[in-house]
Design an enzyme around this catalytic site. Sequence first.
Site, short mmCIF file in Angstrom:
data_model
loop_
_atom_site.label_atom_id
_atom_site.label_comp_id
_atom_site.label_asym_id
_atom_site.label_seq_id
_atom_site.Cartn_x
_atom_site.Cartn_y
_atom_site.Cartn_z
N ASP A 1 25.09 34.02 13.16
CA ASP A 1 24.38 33.15 12.24
C ASP A 1 23.18 32.57 12.97
O ASP A 1 23.33 31.99 14.04
CB ASP A 1 25.31 32.02 11.76
CG ASP A 1 24.64 31.13 10.72
OD1 ASP A 1 24.26 31.67 9.67
OD2 ASP A 1 24.49 29.93 10.96
N GLU B 1 22.77 38.39 9.10
CA GLU B 1 22.26 38.18 7.75
C GLU B 1 20.98 38.99 7.57
O GLU B 1 20.17 39.09 8.48
CB GLU B 1 21.91 36.70 7.56
CG GLU B 1 23.08 35.84 7.19
CD GLU B 1 22.63 34.40 6.99
OE1 GLU B 1 22.72 33.91 5.87
OE2 GLU B 1 22.19 33.80 7.98
N ASP C 1 27.92 25.97 11.12
CA ASP C 1 27.30 27.20 11.64
C ASP C 1 28.34 28.26 11.94
O ASP C 1 28.13 29.46 11.70
CB ASP C 1 26.50 26.90 12.92
CG ASP C 1 25.29 26.01 12.63
OD1 ASP C 1 24.69 26.21 11.56
OD2 ASP C 1 24.99 25.14 13.45
#
Length: 392
Positions: free
Chosen positions: A188, A272, A368
């Site tokens: 992340d 991502e 997170d």
Amino acid sequence: MHIRKAYKFRLQPTAEQTARLAVLCGHARFVWNQGLRYCLEKLDSGEKIPSAFELNKLVTQWKKQDDLAWLKEAYTDNLQQKLKDLHSAWMRCFDRSLSAEKPRFKKKGKNQDSIRFVNFNKYCQLEGNRVKLPSKLGWVKFCKSQGVQGTIKNCTVSFKSGHWYISFQVEQEIAEPKHSSTSAVGVDVGIAKFVTLSDGSHLKPLNAFGKHEKRLAIEQRKLSKKVKFSANWQKQKAKTQKLHTRIANCRKDYLHKSSFEISKNHAMIAIEDLRVSNMSKSAKGDAEQHGKNVKAKSGLNKSILDQGWYEFRRQLEYKQLWNGGLVVAVPAQYTSQTCPCCGHVSKENRQTQAQFECVECGYTNNADIVGALNILERGHRLLACGESALAA
Ligand SMILES: [Zn+2]
């Protein structure tokens, strides 16, 4: 598996060779600028950017012009490669996933001179610590600090900060690697912590620009007070340029170290699928409607660009390729609002920026880490579904 690699060395040309290299670079620079002007005219009249083929044909055309007769003396391969680079620069500029700027005119003595020699096997030769180059250059010596392995496809000669360099682009056949680890990790990316991993560890933010920003601002203010193009201005200009370079180097170094660590330890890396340039654009688009958000948003975007997420992803991808692992890019929606325990999706799960608490099942964790866990989960799902998951 074929891999491409480059070896760069300091070139040691004689005075005569130096003069010839400068001439060849001048030709290439002229052709770049001439080609760029041609492209801009096309754009102005509402036409598309010419194809690589069309640009390539220009060289022949220019050589027939009386006022450009001196181009006959140039090395055609160099010129065609320059126009090829120009075309790639336009393609990068129009690619929405990249945040590349428009190609610019090249000026003499700006550390941007380079010429590429293609078909190395046919026109060049490597022997010990010297390389034979075409177009009246002959054998040029270089500081050979390491052996060159693989088949040399082409080479580029460039000039930077007072020195000439040569870079050999080679293709090497290597055995299909197998990753030494079997673990998978979700990554992340964020502002406060550059990277949070699903195993709970994190990397601190880089903020190379932030750290040096003050210094740069001071030097730039000094620059603005000097008479443009005066000796003092030139000196100050060089100083700010140096600072820019230092910042860029810090960033590159940091990204390399981080991506190396993650790639070494994990066979599968889920990330991502962030579109950096889209995020940057949305701040501008919102400017008229939501005046208040703009400042916060452009701050975030600046930070995104500053952190170099796009470059980070690129490095992860090629390092995984070399190590025999893979990178899986997953959709980014709701990764921060989904409960990794029960799957409940709600804005309410995220009460603060830092803390995650599921309103359904009561699961709590650092926000997170939750993001990273969800990304990993999606990566596993993507792979299990057999979709083409390897990030392009
Ligand atoms: Zn839950």
